[in-house]
Design a protein around this motif. Structure first.
Motif, mmCIF file in Angstrom:
data_model
loop_
_atom_site.group_PDB
_atom_site.id
_atom_site.type_symbol
_atom_site.label_atom_id
_atom_site.label_comp_id
_atom_site.label_asym_id
_atom_site.label_seq_id
_atom_site.Cartn_x
_atom_site.Cartn_y
_atom_site.Cartn_z
ATOM 1 N N ASP A 167 0.829 -1.203 0.000
ATOM 2 C CA ASP A 167 0.000 0.000 0.000
ATOM 3 C C ASP A 167 0.867 1.258 0.000
ATOM 4 O OD1 ASP A 167 0.878 0.471 2.604
ATOM 5 O OD2 ASP A 167 -0.875 -0.442 3.521
ATOM 6 N N THR A 168 0.206 2.405 -0.156
ATOM 7 C CA THR A 168 0.923 3.668 -0.339
ATOM 8 C C THR A 168 1.788 4.019 0.859
ATOM 9 O OG1 THR A 168 -0.841 4.474 -1.783
ATOM 10 C CG2 THR A 168 0.624 6.126 -0.814
ATOM 11 N N ALA A 169 1.252 3.866 2.070
ATOM 12 C CA ALA A 169 2.006 4.264 3.268
ATOM 13 C C ALA A 169 3.306 3.466 3.381
ATOM 14 C CB ALA A 169 1.145 4.070 4.517
ATOM 15 N N LEU A 274 4.113 5.673 -6.930
ATOM 16 C CA LEU A 274 2.735 5.956 -6.545
ATOM 17 C C LEU A 274 1.722 5.658 -7.644
ATOM 18 C CD1 LEU A 274 3.270 9.360 -4.687
ATOM 19 C CD2 LEU A 274 3.011 7.093 -3.670
ATOM 20 N N SER A 306 -2.410 12.092 -8.762
ATOM 21 C CA SER A 306 -3.816 11.698 -8.584
ATOM 22 C C SER A 306 -4.576 11.763 -9.905
ATOM 23 C CB SER A 306 -4.487 12.599 -7.537
ATOM 24 O OG SER A 306 -4.498 13.949 -7.975
ATOM 25 N N MET A 330 -9.750 4.946 -5.035
ATOM 26 C CA MET A 330 -9.138 4.949 -3.704
ATOM 27 C C MET A 330 -7.711 5.482 -3.764
ATOM 28 S SD MET A 330 -8.713 1.739 -1.070
ATOM 29 C CE MET A 330 -7.693 0.801 -2.206
ATOM 30 N N GLN A 331 -6.932 5.034 -4.766
ATOM 31 C CA GLN A 331 -5.556 5.497 -4.883
ATOM 32 C C GLN A 331 -5.505 6.978 -5.232
ATOM 33 O OE1 GLN A 331 -3.028 3.989 -3.950
ATOM 34 N NE2 GLN A 331 -1.227 4.847 -4.939
ATOM 35 N N ARG A 333 -7.641 9.257 -4.365
ATOM 36 C CA ARG A 333 -7.942 10.012 -3.144
ATOM 37 C C ARG A 333 -6.727 10.090 -2.222
ATOM 38 N NH1 ARG A 333 -12.825 7.126 -3.535
ATOM 39 N NH2 ARG A 333 -12.116 5.611 -1.968
ATOM 40 N N LYS A 334 -5.969 8.990 -2.145
ATOM 41 C CA LYS A 334 -4.778 8.995 -1.283
ATOM 42 C C LYS A 334 -3.724 9.989 -1.775
ATOM 43 C CE LYS A 334 -5.022 4.178 0.306
ATOM 44 N NZ LYS A 334 -4.344 2.850 0.262
ATOM 45 N N LEU A 335 -3.628 10.126 -3.096
ATOM 46 C CA LEU A 335 -2.575 10.971 -3.670
ATOM 47 C C LEU A 335 -2.972 12.440 -3.735
ATOM 48 C CD1 LEU A 335 -1.378 8.723 -6.642
ATOM 49 C CD2 LEU A 335 -0.606 8.732 -4.274
ATOM 50 N N HIS A 368 3.682 14.268 5.998
ATOM 51 C CA HIS A 368 2.437 13.714 5.447
ATOM 52 C C HIS A 368 2.034 12.443 6.192
ATOM 53 C CE1 HIS A 368 -0.459 11.953 2.675
ATOM 54 N NE2 HIS A 368 0.312 10.877 2.616
#
Length: 933
Positions: A167-169, A274, A306, A330-331, A333-335, A368
């Motif tokens: 995942d991104t984190a 990303l 994004s 979903m991705q 929104r995270k970016l 972040h």
């Protein structure tokens, strides 16, 4: 090994390779390196300081096994402009593996010597856990410089994250390790200048993931102000990888290079990490390499991460979603927000607008992650407008005039009102669709969350301490059991998820659960979708591919006959799935004995893929390797070698040396070398493939076991039986446990093991193995299939060895007829089976039949076996023995001597094959003396 048996040389060509499953998904752009010491190929294929286990090169490596100082060279990891990097073992004062970088012979210009020494000096400055360490420097006996580095058995950063669906984190946490390593280099006065995913390796050190920055081959010193030392770099000549190169680096002005050049490269890496895309498309970079690359990098529009993900979502890919660990919305929104701003700030064209240091870059990412306000912010509209106008003055002026005309033209009309009503109707329709998609998304997310939470100790009953032992495959198996409940009211969505799970389980080797899952997915797809639906075709193809993997070739052939016309209709399936399906159709024809159809299909597929995807796409490379494999099985060596070498270089350049695709093509390249009798080359390639597969998949994965079985077979073929048998005995039980006793790959391994047992004189065990294999193959494949016929021929050899010549002759004559019908009378393996049959007739006393048969066979063997192949020498010897037994001593002795000379040249005088032929020669000479000649 029994070295005195007189018929050791008479084995048929038993190079029985089990099914390869090389898929070629489109992954990432080619990254050509520019610069005086660089080549024109992808730098991800070049050696890196302490890099991962690289695939063996095409040409033999003379240094393998030699010692340089305290290091013994084990394998070549890669080659570059200045030299090569080898995996080496240090024996003293400590025992460890190292990456040994050795200056290429003849590269003794002062400039290159300075560059080589500079890389060693720069590495010696640094001491950080996120930078591969230099361990030693020295010179070889012939005066070539070398330095030893820490060996990093890792995987490139983006590839590692995508394979595991991180995942991104957690991607950001790994990226922060990169920032720490690069910041340390900057503090020590070193600019890397070639930061890219293939130079950032992730390795698992006792459960801890550690990122290592490698390959400081084009690094530069910096002064106290952070500016690069010009040194020997030529002004106007850019050095680095274009896709990750800053505008000032592309301009080729060394005085403009400072630490912010590395900030820009890390910005590109973060963008790729990303989104799995480059900020500037690879096609644009490629076109500009020989033009004005610096201008492109200054002026090209860079989309926010994004927005890039949102655009990608318009043509969704299941592979992308699996790799990124989430769906497109979903991705995105995270970016959106912080990560967009941070990434774009690092990618600013003007150095002064970027982060001042890698430390600042990393600190903003840490803010972040901890929820603090970040320092990066979007550029103001006024700033963006000014920059746009400056770049496009004429276009802006023309656009302004057009806009003014449009504004005047629409004043007083009601078009806006009419359009607003139409938009409202469209919005209401879109809302209904969105609600449906929203429900599907929530169902998918719940299912995914439950699957990810499988090892959560709070959710486990009984023994929560075992949570850490749950593997990915265990979580997938649990997920299969929850499919019905999770998607009870949506069979279409259940089918889509089932196809994804089934394919993954198949590739992980859990065939039973994969089959159950895919059969249910097909049933659901048939309920939810029309016959011409791409999703239904995808489900049915995945089930057909599983049948191929399980050796159900006749059923699979019927399925493909029904499905391939729909595939040819162009329903828009993923390119990877289409390529695998077309390749499997070829493999089915080959397994069912129709090698001519297999070659024809493979040739057609290459033409089709080339027409659709150009001359060097992933699917084109896969089709090229497939055709090379089929041609090699027919003995058409020249075209096969040209195709497989081209395919290997292409995938090595595209993916780097540790990718599963490269391992698969390397294995096919080894197959071809083995079929030509180049056993030392084949063994080295198979061993490199096995080691890389073990690193990527694990020690007990089916691909790893298959590669080790290939190593064992090649050891047997090279006469190293004592080494081959223990390797077979380790691999076969592991593969049988996962695939079952009737699996064709397992039976192939056992057949090759039986050959090694025969060579070692363990005849009773060999006959027992082959009898069981023959019965299983006859039951599963039928009597007329090549593999069944080949087993019959091998069994005949063992029966003959045990003294029953009459039974052996009957078995072998049947095998020759069946194999000739399947593959043609001039196939190399048919020729060897025929040679063995004639030797049986000779030993039974039917000399006239044997001699007439050899007189016909030898010219065919010379025409269809490669020049110098040892099987040709075996046929000559057998023919010579028959002539001698018939009293034609001069002709017979000449043939046997010619055979002996060739075998001793290839294998040496002490090889069992050479000893067997020498004994035949001595026997003939004794017969001649008795006859008074």
């Amino acid at each position: 090994m029994s070295g005195n048996r007189s018929d050791q040389h008479e084995d048929p060509t038993q190079i029985q390779r089990d099914l390869d499953a090389t898929s070629l998904p489109p992954v990432g752009p080619v990254e050509p390196t520019l610069g005086p010491e660089a080549t024109s190929i992808n730098p991800s294929s070049q050696p890196s300081a302490g890099g991962a286990a690289f695939a063996a090169p095409v040409q033999p490596v003379n240094l393998i096994g030699s010692a340089i100082g305290p290091y013994r060279i084990l394998a070549e990891l890669g080659t570059g402009g200045m030299g090569a990097v080898f995996l080496a073992e240090q024996r003293e004062p400590v025992r460890r593996q190292v990456a040994l970088k050795l200056l290429r012979a003849g590269m003794d210009s002062q400039d290159l010597l300075d560059r080589f020494r500079s890389e060693g000096d720069l590495l010696a400055r640094m001491n950080h856990p996120n930078i591969a360490q230099i361990l030693d420097v020295g010179a070889s006996p012939d005066g070539r410089l070398y330095f030893a580095m820490e060996y990093v058995p890792g995987v490139p950063l983006v590839e590692f994250c995508n394979r595991r669906g991180i995942d991104t984190a957690h991607r950001l946490e790994l990226f922060l390790q990169v920032c720490e390593g690069v910041q340390h280099a900057h503090q020590k006065g070193v600019i890397h200048r070639d930061l890219k995913p293939s130079n950032l390796l992730v390795a698992d050190y006792q459960g801890q993931l550690l990122v290592k920055v490698i390959d400081f081959g084009i690094a530069k010193s910096i002064d106290s102000a952070g500016r690069g030392d010009v040194g020997t770099t030529q002004i106007g000549v850019p050095i680095g990888t274009p896709a990750y190169m800053s505008p000032e680096q592309a301009a080729g002005d060394p005085s403009a290079i400072d630490t912010r050049t590395d900030v820009y490269a890390l910005g590109v890496v973060l963008f790729k990490l990303l989104t799995d895309e480059l900020p500037i498309p690879a096609e644009q970079i490629q076109r500009a390499i020989h033009g004005d690359l610096a201008r492109l990098l200054r002026e090209a529009n860079v989309t926010a991460p994004s927005r890039m993900v949102t655009e990608l979502g318009k043509q969704p890919s299941a592979e992308w979603k699996r790799a990124m660990g989430g769906d497109y919305p979903m991705q995105a929104r995270k970016l959106s927000g912080d990560l967009d701003w941070i990434t774009l700030k690092a990618l600013e064209r003007e150095r002064d607008r970027r982060y001042g240091s890698v430390g600042e870059f990393g600190a903003d990412l840490r803010r972040h992650l901890t929820g603090e306000p970040v320092l990066a912010s979007p550029p103001s509209r006024a700033y963006r407008f000014r920059k746009f106008v400056a770049r496009n003055r004429l276009m802006v002026a023309a656009s302004a005039a057009v806009l003014l005309s449009l504004v005047i033209g629409i004043i007083g009309t009601t078009a806006m009102t009419i359009e607003a009503r139409a938009q409202r109707l469209r919005a209401e329709k879109a809302l209904a669709v969105a609600e449906s998609e929203r429900a599907r998304a929530f169902a998918s997310m719940d299912f995914l969350e439950n699957m990810i939470a499988a090892p959560d100790p709070w959710n486990l009953q009984g023994r929560p301490e075992t949570a850490r032992d749950i593997r990915v495959v265990d979580a997938l198996r649990q997920a299969v059991g929850k499919l019905d409940a999770s998607f009870a009211h949506d069979p279409g969505l259940r089918s889509e998820v089932g196809v994804l799970l089934g394919r993954t389980l198949r590739r992980l080797g859990d065939m039973q659960r994969a089959r159950q899952t895919l059969e249910q997915a097909v049933a659901d797809a048939q309920k939810a979708h029309a016959a011409d639906s791409p999703k239904r075709l995808q489900a049915e193809l995945e089930l057909a591919l599983l049948k191929v993997d399980q050796g159900e070739f006749k059923d699979a052939q019927a399925e493909f006959a029904r499905l391939m016309p729909r595939l040819d209709a162009g329903l828009g399936l993923p390119e990877q799935l289409e390529e695998e399906a077309r390749r499997s159709e070829v493999e089915i024809a080959r397994e069912l004995g129709d090698i001519d159809t297999a070659v024809s299909l493979a040739r057609r597929n290459l033409e089709l893929m080339t027409k659709r995807f150009g001359t060097d796409g992933p699917s084109v490379t896969g089709a090229r390797a497939n055709l090379a494999d089929m041609l090699g099985r027919k003995g058409e060596w020249q075209e096969a070698n040209a195709l497989i070498d081209q395919a290997y270089q292409s995938v090595l350049t595209r993916y780097g040396p540790t990718h599963p695709i490269v391992i698969g093509v390397l294995s096919k390249q080894a197959d071809l070398a083995a079929r030509e009798g180049k056993y030392d080359v084949a063994e080295r390639r198979y061993r490199q493939a096995a080691q890389s597969s073990e690193q990527v998949f694990g020690a007990e994965h089916e691909d790893t076991l298959r590669q080790w079985a290939h190593v064992a077979m090649t050891l047997y073929e090279a006469g190293k039986v004592a080494k081959a048998i223990p390797l077979f005995e380790r691999v076969i039980p592991l593969r049988t446990a996962t695939a079952g006793p009737d699996n064709p790959n397992v039976l192939t391994m056992r057949s090759n093991y039986a050959l090694a047992l025969r060579a070692a004189g363990r005849l009773e065990e060999a006959e027992r193995e082959l009898s069981d294999i023959y019965e299983r193959r006859r039951r599963v494949l039928g009597e007329t299939l090549p593999e069944t016929a080949k087993t019959l021929g091998t069994l005949a050899l063992v029966v003959r060895d045990r003294g029953d010549l009459a039974r052996a002759e009957v078995l072998l004559s049947q095998a020759v007829i069946l194999y000739g019908k399947a593959n043609g009378i001039n196939h190399p393996e048919t020729i060897m089976l025929a040679s063995n049959h004639l030797s049986y007739l000779r030993d039974l006393g039917e000399l006239d039949r044997a001699i007439a048969g050899y007189a016909d066979l030898l010219p065919r063997a010379e025409a269809h076996l490669p020049p110098g192949h040892w099987h040709l020498a075996a046929i000559q010897a057998n023919y010579g023995v028959a002539l001698g037994m018939a009293g034609r001593f001069d002709e017979g002795e000449a043939l046997i001597k010619q055979s002996l000379a060739e075998l001793e040249r290839q294998f040496g005088a002490d090889d069992p094959r050479s000893q067997a032929i020498r004994k035949r020669l001595e026997t003939l000479q004794q017969q001649r003396r008795k006859a008074g000649q």
